[in-house]
Design a protein around this motif. Structure first.
Motif, PDB file in Angstrom:
ATOM      1  N   MET A   1       0.931  -1.281  -0.278  1.00  0.00           N
ATOM      2  CA  MET A   1      -0.207  -0.380   0.017  1.00  0.00           C
ATOM      3  C   MET A   1       1.072   1.187  -0.473  1.00  0.00           C
ATOM      4  SD  MET A   1      -2.959   0.518   2.698  1.00  0.00           S
ATOM      5  CE  MET A   1      -3.809  -0.849   2.173  1.00  0.00           C
ATOM      6  N   GLY A   2       0.448   1.857  -0.676  1.00  0.00           N
ATOM      7  CA  GLY A   2       1.414   3.218  -0.869  1.00  0.00           C
ATOM      8  C   GLY A   2       1.246   4.242   0.013  1.00  0.00           C
ATOM      9  N   ARG A   3       1.964   5.125   0.571  1.00  0.00           N
ATOM     10  CA  ARG A   3       2.348   5.959   1.067  1.00  0.00           C
ATOM     11  C   ARG A   3       1.314   7.514   1.487  1.00  0.00           C
ATOM     12  NH1 ARG A   3       7.817   8.734   2.373  1.00  0.00           N
ATOM     13  NH2 ARG A   3       7.494  10.170  -0.078  1.00  0.00           N
ATOM     14  N   TRP A   4       1.120   6.976   0.344  1.00  0.00           N
ATOM     15  CA  TRP A   4       0.124   8.033  -0.146  1.00  0.00           C
ATOM     16  C   TRP A   4      -1.785   8.100   0.370  1.00  0.00           C
ATOM     17  CZ3 TRP A   4       2.463  12.469   2.187  1.00  0.00           C
ATOM     18  CH2 TRP A   4       3.881  12.119   1.810  1.00  0.00           C
ATOM     19  N   GLU A   5      -2.158   6.972  -0.190  1.00  0.00           N
ATOM     20  CA  GLU A   5      -3.366   6.453  -0.409  1.00  0.00           C
ATOM     21  C   GLU A   5      -3.531   7.091   1.239  1.00  0.00           C
ATOM     22  OE1 GLU A   5      -3.820   2.338  -1.091  1.00  0.00           O
ATOM     23  OE2 GLU A   5      -1.870   2.462  -2.339  1.00  0.00           O
ATOM     24  N   PRO A   6      -5.150   7.398   0.605  1.00  0.00           N
ATOM     25  CA  PRO A   6      -5.912   7.449   1.855  1.00  0.00           C
ATOM     26  C   PRO A   6      -6.155   6.449   2.926  1.00  0.00           C
ATOM     27  CG  PRO A   6      -7.221   7.266  -0.336  1.00  0.00           C
ATOM     28  CD  PRO A   6      -5.769   7.250  -0.289  1.00  0.00           C
ATOM     29  N   GLY A   7      -6.312   7.437   4.135  1.00  0.00           N
ATOM     30  CA  GLY A   7      -6.752   6.455   5.311  1.00  0.00           C
ATOM     31  C   GLY A   7      -6.017   6.166   6.123  1.00  0.00           C
ATOM     32  N   ALA A   8      -4.454   6.859   5.631  1.00  0.00           N
ATOM     33  CA  ALA A   8      -3.711   6.635   6.654  1.00  0.00           C
ATOM     34  C   ALA A   8      -3.379   6.840   8.170  1.00  0.00           C
ATOM     35  CB  ALA A   8      -2.091   7.518   6.505  1.00  0.00           C
ATOM     36  N   ARG A   9      -4.296   7.797   8.174  1.00  0.00           N
ATOM     37  CA  ARG A   9      -4.915   8.453  10.041  1.00  0.00           C
ATOM     38  C   ARG A   9      -5.406   6.989  10.527  1.00  0.00           C
ATOM     39  NH1 ARG A   9      -4.393  12.611  13.027  1.00  0.00           N
ATOM     40  NH2 ARG A   9      -6.176  12.736  15.043  1.00  0.00           N
ATOM     41  N   GLU A  10      -6.539   6.128   9.417  1.00  0.00           N
ATOM     42  CA  GLU A  10      -6.875   4.917  10.231  1.00  0.00           C
ATOM     43  C   GLU A  10      -6.425   4.174  10.089  1.00  0.00           C
ATOM     44  OE1 GLU A  10      -7.847   7.518   8.152  1.00  0.00           O
ATOM     45  OE2 GLU A  10     -10.038   8.426   8.937  1.00  0.00           O
ATOM     46  N   ARG A  11      -5.652   3.795   9.541  1.00  0.00           N
ATOM     47  CA  ARG A  11      -4.571   2.514   9.236  1.00  0.00           C
ATOM     48  C   ARG A  11      -3.787   2.680  10.780  1.00  0.00           C
ATOM     49  NH1 ARG A  11      -3.815   3.739   4.300  1.00  0.00           N
ATOM     50  NH2 ARG A  11      -1.722   4.158   4.265  1.00  0.00           N
ATOM     51  N   LEU A  12      -3.200   3.449  10.776  1.00  0.00           N
ATOM     52  CA  LEU A  12      -2.436   4.237  11.905  1.00  0.00           C
ATOM     53  C   LEU A  12      -2.832   3.589  13.434  1.00  0.00           C
ATOM     54  CD1 LEU A  12      -0.291   7.083  11.133  1.00  0.00           C
ATOM     55  CD2 LEU A  12       1.177   4.720  11.331  1.00  0.00           C
ATOM     56  N   VAL A  13      -4.518   4.071  13.412  1.00  0.00           N
ATOM     57  CA  VAL A  13      -5.136   3.819  14.572  1.00  0.00           C
ATOM     58  C   VAL A  13      -5.319   2.033  14.654  1.00  0.00           C
ATOM     59  CG1 VAL A  13      -7.407   4.290  15.931  1.00  0.00           C
ATOM     60  CG2 VAL A  13      -5.659   6.180  14.824  1.00  0.00           C
ATOM     61  N   VAL A  14      -5.550   1.281  13.598  1.00  0.00           N
ATOM     62  CA  VAL A  14      -5.807  -0.505  13.622  1.00  0.00           C
ATOM     63  C   VAL A  14      -4.761  -0.650  13.748  1.00  0.00           C
ATOM     64  CG1 VAL A  14      -6.400  -1.819  12.557  1.00  0.00           C
ATOM     65  CG2 VAL A  14      -7.702   0.487  12.251  1.00  0.00           C
ATOM     66  N   ILE A  33       4.814   0.132  14.122  1.00  0.00           N
ATOM     67  CA  ILE A  33       3.009   0.755  13.738  1.00  0.00           C
ATOM     68  C   ILE A  33       3.091   1.536  12.116  1.00  0.00           C
ATOM     69  CG2 ILE A  33       1.407   2.456  13.952  1.00  0.00           C
ATOM     70  CD1 ILE A  33       2.196   2.577  17.284  1.00  0.00           C
ATOM     71  N   ALA A  34       3.869   2.131  11.830  1.00  0.00           N
ATOM     72  CA  ALA A  34       4.047   2.530  10.453  1.00  0.00           C
ATOM     73  C   ALA A  34       3.981   1.245   9.658  1.00  0.00           C
ATOM     74  CB  ALA A  34       5.561   3.443  10.354  1.00  0.00           C
ATOM     75  N   GLU A  35       5.136   0.055  10.111  1.00  0.00           N
ATOM     76  CA  GLU A  35       5.301  -0.668   8.881  1.00  0.00           C
ATOM     77  C   GLU A  35       3.793  -1.340   8.760  1.00  0.00           C
ATOM     78  OE1 GLU A  35       7.453  -4.906   8.785  1.00  0.00           O
ATOM     79  OE2 GLU A  35       8.455  -2.916   9.429  1.00  0.00           O
ATOM     80  N   ARG A  36       3.195  -1.913  10.006  1.00  0.00           N
ATOM     81  CA  ARG A  36       1.801  -2.298   9.458  1.00  0.00           C
ATOM     82  C   ARG A  36       0.655  -2.096   9.280  1.00  0.00           C
ATOM     83  NH1 ARG A  36      -1.071  -6.249  13.133  1.00  0.00           N
ATOM     84  NH2 ARG A  36       1.513  -7.209  13.893  1.00  0.00           N
ATOM     85  N   ALA A  37       0.897  -0.428   9.155  1.00  0.00           N
ATOM     86  CA  ALA A  37       0.187   0.274   8.319  1.00  0.00           C
ATOM     87  C   ALA A  37       0.192   0.690   7.158  1.00  0.00           C
ATOM     88  CB  ALA A  37      -0.438   1.734   9.201  1.00  0.00           C
ATOM     89  N   GLY A  38       1.757   0.114   6.565  1.00  0.00           N
ATOM     90  CA  GLY A  38       2.112   1.040   5.242  1.00  0.00           C
ATOM     91  C   GLY A  38       2.074   1.546   4.617  1.00  0.00           C
ATOM     92  N   VAL A  39       2.473   2.696   6.653  1.00  0.00           N
ATOM     93  CA  VAL A  39       3.134   3.704   5.763  1.00  0.00           C
ATOM     94  C   VAL A  39       4.432   4.221   6.496  1.00  0.00           C
ATOM     95  CG1 VAL A  39       1.111   4.950   6.118  1.00  0.00           C
ATOM     96  CG2 VAL A  39       2.080   5.015   7.996  1.00  0.00           C
ATOM     97  N   LYS A  41       7.762   6.277   8.649  1.00  0.00           N
ATOM     98  CA  LYS A  41       7.665   6.683  10.204  1.00  0.00           C
ATOM     99  C   LYS A  41       7.230   8.247   9.878  1.00  0.00           C
ATOM    100  CE  LYS A  41      10.669   6.173  13.183  1.00  0.00           C
ATOM    101  NZ  LYS A  41      11.740   5.840  13.568  1.00  0.00           N
ATOM    102  N   SER A  42       7.622   9.156   9.046  1.00  0.00           N
ATOM    103  CA  SER A  42       7.273  10.399   9.266  1.00  0.00           C
ATOM    104  C   SER A  42       5.983  10.504   8.507  1.00  0.00           C
ATOM    105  CB  SER A  42       8.835  11.381   7.894  1.00  0.00           C
ATOM    106  OG  SER A  42       8.095  10.616   6.750  1.00  0.00           O
ATOM    107  N   THR A  43       5.240   9.402   8.118  1.00  0.00           N
ATOM    108  CA  THR A  43       3.889  10.067   7.902  1.00  0.00           C
ATOM    109  C   THR A  43       3.197   9.958   9.533  1.00  0.00           C
ATOM    110  OG1 THR A  43       4.221   8.957   5.464  1.00  0.00           O
ATOM    111  CG2 THR A  43       1.930   9.199   6.908  1.00  0.00           C
ATOM    112  N   PHE A  44       3.946   8.820   9.972  1.00  0.00           N
ATOM    113  CA  PHE A  44       3.045   8.540  11.266  1.00  0.00           C
ATOM    114  C   PHE A  44       2.937   9.936  12.462  1.00  0.00           C
ATOM    115  CE2 PHE A  44       3.451   8.241  16.277  1.00  0.00           C
ATOM    116  CZ  PHE A  44       3.272   6.981  16.215  1.00  0.00           C
ATOM    117  N   PHE A  45       4.679  10.754  12.103  1.00  0.00           N
ATOM    118  CA  PHE A  45       4.567  11.513  12.474  1.00  0.00           C
ATOM    119  C   PHE A  45       3.686  13.005  11.959  1.00  0.00           C
ATOM    120  CE2 PHE A  45       8.138   8.993  15.134  1.00  0.00           C
ATOM    121  CZ  PHE A  45       7.958   9.370  15.419  1.00  0.00           C
ATOM    122  N   ARG A  46       3.264  13.003  10.877  1.00  0.00           N
ATOM    123  CA  ARG A  46       1.911  14.203  10.527  1.00  0.00           C
ATOM    124  C   ARG A  46       1.412  13.498  11.311  1.00  0.00           C
ATOM    125  NH1 ARG A  46       5.127  13.527   5.922  1.00  0.00           N
ATOM    126  NH2 ARG A  46       4.047  12.235   4.747  1.00  0.00           N
TER     127      ARG A  46
END
Length: 192
Positions: A1-14, A33-39, A41-46
């Motif tokens: 899953m690409g890091r720019w796909e929508p729903g990153a915030r929700e995927r991170l929570v799950v 967490i970032a790896e499991r969400a498919g994003v 670390k910098s996306t996590f911290f955004r």
């Protein structure tokens, strides 16, 4: 899953809730967490300043919805009727994902003193938001504070019953929280 796909915030929570459940809060890293969400670390911290904030991701929205519902209650609404309007508004934002994550989130919080502390702060914040909204309606501070605390208790009780109930039913969260508020109203009347 690409890091720019929508729903990153929700995927991170799950992803975080799943990892906290599987291996514990302390053993879970932001990188995992970032790896499991498919994003990345910098996306996590955004999206989140740290992993603890994942579990209160919707707190600001919840506070805003509670306040808006209270503000928009009819002018002649009592403090608890205004709280009910706030609860209805806030509950409208809680969908199937919230219900699905609730038992795992509860287990993660129960297993971590740090998360229990954060959960307690969330309750204080929600009560403050409701109290402030009631005071803005002209309700005196002691009454507004008591109604806000009852609102938080009703939300927590209703949320617990909703999340533990039959997931195949279409029971909406508002029904549970309003029933809990009615129970608390009756219980407070018997205090004397």
């Amino acid at each position: 899953m690409g890091r720019w796909e929508p729903g990153a915030r929700e995927r991170l929570v799950v992803a975080a809730v799943d990892l906290f459940t599987e291996q514990g809060y302390d053993a879970t890293t932001v990188a995992q967490i970032a790896e499991r969400a498919g994003v990345t670390k910098s996306t996590f911290f955004r999206h989140f300043p740290d992993k603890r904030e994942l579990l209160v991701a919707g707190q600001e929205t919840l506070s805003r919805l509670l306040s808006e519902g209270i503000a928009e209650a009819p002018a002649d609404a009592s403090p608890l009727e205004s709280i009910a309007a706030g609860l209805e508004r806030a509950c409208s934002a809680m969908g199937p994902m919230s219900r699905e994550l609730a038992p795992r989130l509860k287990a993660a919080v129960a297993a971590s003193a740090e998360l229990q502390e954060r959960d307690a702060l969330k309750s204080v914040s929600l009560a403050a938001a409701m109290t402030t909204a009631l005071v803005a309606r002209g309700i005196s501070d002691p009454i507004a504070a008591l109604a806000g605390e009852l609102g938080v208790l009703a939300f927590k009780r209703g949320y617990a019953q909703w999340s533990e109930g039959d997931h195949d039913s279409n029971g909406e969260l508002a029904r549970y929280t309003l029933a809990a508020l009615d129970e608390l109203r009756a219980a407070s009347a018997s205090l004397g």
